[in-house]
Design an enzyme around this catalytic site. Structure first.
Site, PDB file in Angstrom:
ATOM      1  N   TRP A 176       0.882  -1.103   0.001  1.00  0.00           N
ATOM      2  CA  TRP A 176      -0.162  -0.104   0.016  1.00  0.00           C
ATOM      3  C   TRP A 176       0.811   1.122   0.102  1.00  0.00           C
ATOM      4  O   TRP A 176       0.326   2.508   0.241  1.00  0.00           O
ATOM      5  CB  TRP A 176      -1.043  -0.027   1.247  1.00  0.00           C
ATOM      6  CG  TRP A 176      -0.155  -0.352   2.581  1.00  0.00           C
ATOM      7  CD1 TRP A 176       0.397   0.370   3.401  1.00  0.00           C
ATOM      8  CD2 TRP A 176      -0.216  -1.520   3.116  1.00  0.00           C
ATOM      9  NE1 TRP A 176       0.907  -0.189   4.418  1.00  0.00           N
ATOM     10  CE2 TRP A 176       0.614  -1.649   4.134  1.00  0.00           C
ATOM     11  CE3 TRP A 176      -0.539  -2.910   2.780  1.00  0.00           C
ATOM     12  CZ2 TRP A 176       0.778  -2.690   4.994  1.00  0.00           C
ATOM     13  CZ3 TRP A 176      -0.368  -4.188   3.622  1.00  0.00           C
ATOM     14  CH2 TRP A 176       0.279  -3.736   4.640  1.00  0.00           C
ATOM     15  N   ARG A 177       2.076   1.090   0.043  1.00  0.00           N
ATOM     16  CA  ARG A 177       3.125   2.140  -0.228  1.00  0.00           C
ATOM     17  C   ARG A 177       3.513   2.371  -1.658  1.00  0.00           C
ATOM     18  O   ARG A 177       3.489   1.459  -2.394  1.00  0.00           O
ATOM     19  CB  ARG A 177       4.182   2.090   0.733  1.00  0.00           C
ATOM     20  CG  ARG A 177       3.986   2.177   2.070  1.00  0.00           C
ATOM     21  CD  ARG A 177       5.380   1.951   3.067  1.00  0.00           C
ATOM     22  NE  ARG A 177       5.044   2.069   4.347  1.00  0.00           N
ATOM     23  CZ  ARG A 177       5.738   1.773   5.396  1.00  0.00           C
ATOM     24  NH1 ARG A 177       7.268   1.326   4.949  1.00  0.00           N
ATOM     25  NH2 ARG A 177       5.626   1.984   6.426  1.00  0.00           N
TER      26      ARG A 177
ATOM     27  N   GLU B 181      -5.073   0.989   6.036  1.00  0.00           N
ATOM     28  CA  GLU B 181      -5.484   1.601   7.373  1.00  0.00           C
ATOM     29  C   GLU B 181      -6.434   0.920   8.053  1.00  0.00           C
ATOM     30  O   GLU B 181      -6.276   0.590   9.391  1.00  0.00           O
ATOM     31  CB  GLU B 181      -5.571   3.108   7.423  1.00  0.00           C
ATOM     32  CG  GLU B 181      -4.321   3.807   7.119  1.00  0.00           C
ATOM     33  CD  GLU B 181      -3.084   3.483   7.924  1.00  0.00           C
ATOM     34  OE1 GLU B 181      -3.143   3.184   9.290  1.00  0.00           O
ATOM     35  OE2 GLU B 181      -1.829   3.821   7.669  1.00  0.00           O
TER      36      GLU B 181
ATOM     37  N   TYR C 163      -7.090   8.770  14.090  1.00  0.00           N
ATOM     38  CA  TYR C 163      -6.032   8.235  13.727  1.00  0.00           C
ATOM     39  C   TYR C 163      -6.068   7.863  12.170  1.00  0.00           C
ATOM     40  O   TYR C 163      -5.314   8.302  11.372  1.00  0.00           O
ATOM     41  CB  TYR C 163      -5.755   6.932  14.439  1.00  0.00           C
ATOM     42  CG  TYR C 163      -4.582   6.196  13.805  1.00  0.00           C
ATOM     43  CD1 TYR C 163      -3.527   6.390  13.588  1.00  0.00           C
ATOM     44  CD2 TYR C 163      -5.112   5.233  12.780  1.00  0.00           C
ATOM     45  CE1 TYR C 163      -2.469   5.966  12.627  1.00  0.00           C
ATOM     46  CE2 TYR C 163      -4.148   4.410  12.046  1.00  0.00           C
ATOM     47  CZ  TYR C 163      -2.781   4.964  12.079  1.00  0.00           C
ATOM     48  OH  TYR C 163      -1.966   4.172  11.108  1.00  0.00           O
TER      49      TYR C 163
ATOM     50  N   ASP D 101      -0.770   6.425  16.936  1.00  0.00           N
ATOM     51  CA  ASP D 101      -1.400   5.088  17.155  1.00  0.00           C
ATOM     52  C   ASP D 101      -0.421   4.695  18.284  1.00  0.00           C
ATOM     53  O   ASP D 101       0.314   5.263  18.767  1.00  0.00           O
ATOM     54  CB  ASP D 101      -1.215   4.375  15.787  1.00  0.00           C
ATOM     55  CG  ASP D 101       0.119   3.970  15.503  1.00  0.00           C
ATOM     56  OD1 ASP D 101       1.005   4.631  16.005  1.00  0.00           O
ATOM     57  OD2 ASP D 101       0.158   3.094  14.626  1.00  0.00           O
TER      58      ASP D 101
ATOM     59  N   CYS E  75      18.128   0.897  20.960  1.00  0.00           N
ATOM     60  CA  CYS E  75      18.657   2.422  21.024  1.00  0.00           C
ATOM     61  C   CYS E  75      19.836   2.497  20.155  1.00  0.00           C
ATOM     62  O   CYS E  75      20.238   3.725  19.740  1.00  0.00           O
ATOM     63  CB  CYS E  75      18.733   2.944  22.300  1.00  0.00           C
ATOM     64  SG  CYS E  75      16.960   2.613  23.158  1.00  0.00           S
TER      65      CYS E  75
HETATM   66 FE1  SF4 Z   1      13.067   4.453  21.081  1.00  0.00          FE
HETATM   67 FE2  SF4 Z   1      15.894   3.722  22.079  1.00  0.00          FE
HETATM   68 FE3  SF4 Z   1      15.396   5.435  19.659  1.00  0.00          FE
HETATM   69 FE4  SF4 Z   1      14.608   6.485  22.128  1.00  0.00          FE
HETATM   70  S1  SF4 Z   1      16.782   5.827  21.353  1.00  0.00           S
HETATM   71  S2  SF4 Z   1      13.511   6.479  20.353  1.00  0.00           S
HETATM   72  S3  SF4 Z   1      13.997   4.597  23.070  1.00  0.00           S
HETATM   73  S4  SF4 Z   1      14.900   3.036  19.996  1.00  0.00           S
END
Ligand code: SF4
Length: 360
Positions: free
Chosen positions: A25-26, A46, A129, A147, A208
């Site tokens: 769908w993109r 959606e 949404y 969402d 992260c």
């Molecule tokens: Fe999410 Fe970690 Fe990125 Fe922060 S750094 S937006 S907690 S993945």
């Protein structure tokens, strides 16, 4: 959020251009940056993606568009055919609302999906949404979205430690979603926030160290990302017991009934189903429920089904009859062969029952 919102948007979109998943769908990879997908396709996707995983939706999306390639086709389709195309996806009110939305688009908007969030919100079943998603993704309108994925990402970026499902926090999240929305490529920006939440900033163990916006993240800076958002309080959902009475007539015909026009699985078809009364159903119980004299019911299996607010436990019985009379009609009921059953939309638990019957 740490740093400027402009830098954040730039980093996020750069990552999205590099890493986004190719979904039907993109727009296709390599398309111009301002290209938008077809609004009808976005609307369908959606609706399907609410409460449902991307991998589950993809084959349904293809099949749905084969059956109903345009808004006009969906608007003029029989509701039973639309439910049949949705069979197995669950939350069938989405399918009914999508068809009603298509009818409203044809009758009130000249067959064109509205391009603003306000216009979209006037359609049946379209909430804040979905309106924001379709307006931004299909038209690059300046419309924010929140969402579950976006809520989690913004909570972590802004180090919001309250529950995003609480009314006040949710209002803050909508305000922030609007504040961080760039002037251009709003659809890609909203999609990239959702994509980040789905693939990197996941509910458990966010990644992260490979996150493209970690330099902007308040939770990561304080090393508190694992406790944002706070865990949902476990809620005991009620367990409802039902007996499914599969009545088999002459020539491999089976008795099915249509569910009421409102409520769960509205308008769909099922094998005769009754509330369990604390003991195994007798032939007399089946006769009372259906008006048809049967042989002693035989238990052939059990099926469980969990919904958001309730769980079901089904005991499945088969009973044969030579009584070919038309069934009692307090609900629409029919005798159908197993191959004819393919034409009727069945809720997921009854698809499980059908598989049990096929294995007999
Ligand atoms: Fe999410 Fe970690 Fe990125 Fe922060 S750094 S937006 S907690 S993945």
């Amino acid at each position: 959020m740490i740093g400027s919102e402009k830098d954040f948007a730039r980093s996020l979109l750069k990552w999205y251009d590099r890493s986004r998943r190719d979904l039907p769908w993109r727009v296709a990879p390599g398309s111009p940056k301002d290209a938008c997908p077809h609004a009808y396709h976005v609307l369908v996707s959606e609706a399907m993606l609410q409460q449902t995983q991307v991998a589950t939706v993809i084959p349904y999306f293809h099949r749905f568009l084969e059956l109903f390639p345009t808004i006009g086709d969906l608007a003029s389709a029989d509701e039973q055919d639309v439910l049949r195309a949705w069979q197995g996806l669950g939350y069938y009110s989405r399918a009914r609302n999508l068809r009603r939305a298509a009818q409203a688009i044809v009758s009130d908007h000249g067959g064109r999906v509205p391009s603003t969030a306000d216009g979209l919100r006037s359609l049946p079943g379209v909430g804040a949404y979905t309106a924001g998603a379709v307006a931004s993704i299909a038209y690059n309108s300046h419309a924010p979205i929140v969402d579950g994925n976006v809520a989690r990402v913004i909570c972590r970026l802004d180090r919001i430690e309250t529950d995003p499902r609480e009314r006040q926090t949710l209002a803050t999240l909508w305000r922030r979603a609007e504040e961080i929305l760039p002037a251009k490529r709003t659809g890609d920006f909203n999609s990239s926030l959702m994509e980040l939440g789905a693939t990197v900033c996941t509910p458990r163990s966010p990644q992260c160290l490979i996150c493209p916006v970690s330099a902007h993240c308040g939770a990561f800076a304080a090393r508190v990302q694992d406790r944002i958002p706070p865990p949902r309080k476990a809620k005991q959902t009620p367990l409802l017991h039902r007996d499914v009475l599969c009545v088999r007539g002459e020539g491999d015909t089976w008795l099915i009934e249509q569910r009421p026009a409102t409520g769960r699985w509205a308008g769909m078809w099922q094998f005769v189903t009754v509330e369990r009364n604390g003991r195994r159903p007798s032939a007399k119980d089946v006769q009372t429920a259906t008006g048809i004299a049967v042989e002693k019911p035989m238990l052939i299996g059990k099926a469980d089904h969990a919904l958001t607010h309730r769980r079901y436990a089904f005991d499945v019985y088969v009973c044969a009859t030579r009584d070919a009379r038309e069934p009692a009609q307090e609900r629409p009921r029919k005798w159908v062969t197993r191959s004819e059953l393919d034409r009727f939309p069945l809720p997921r638990p009854h698809l499980k029952v059908l598989r049990m019957l096929e294995a007999l």
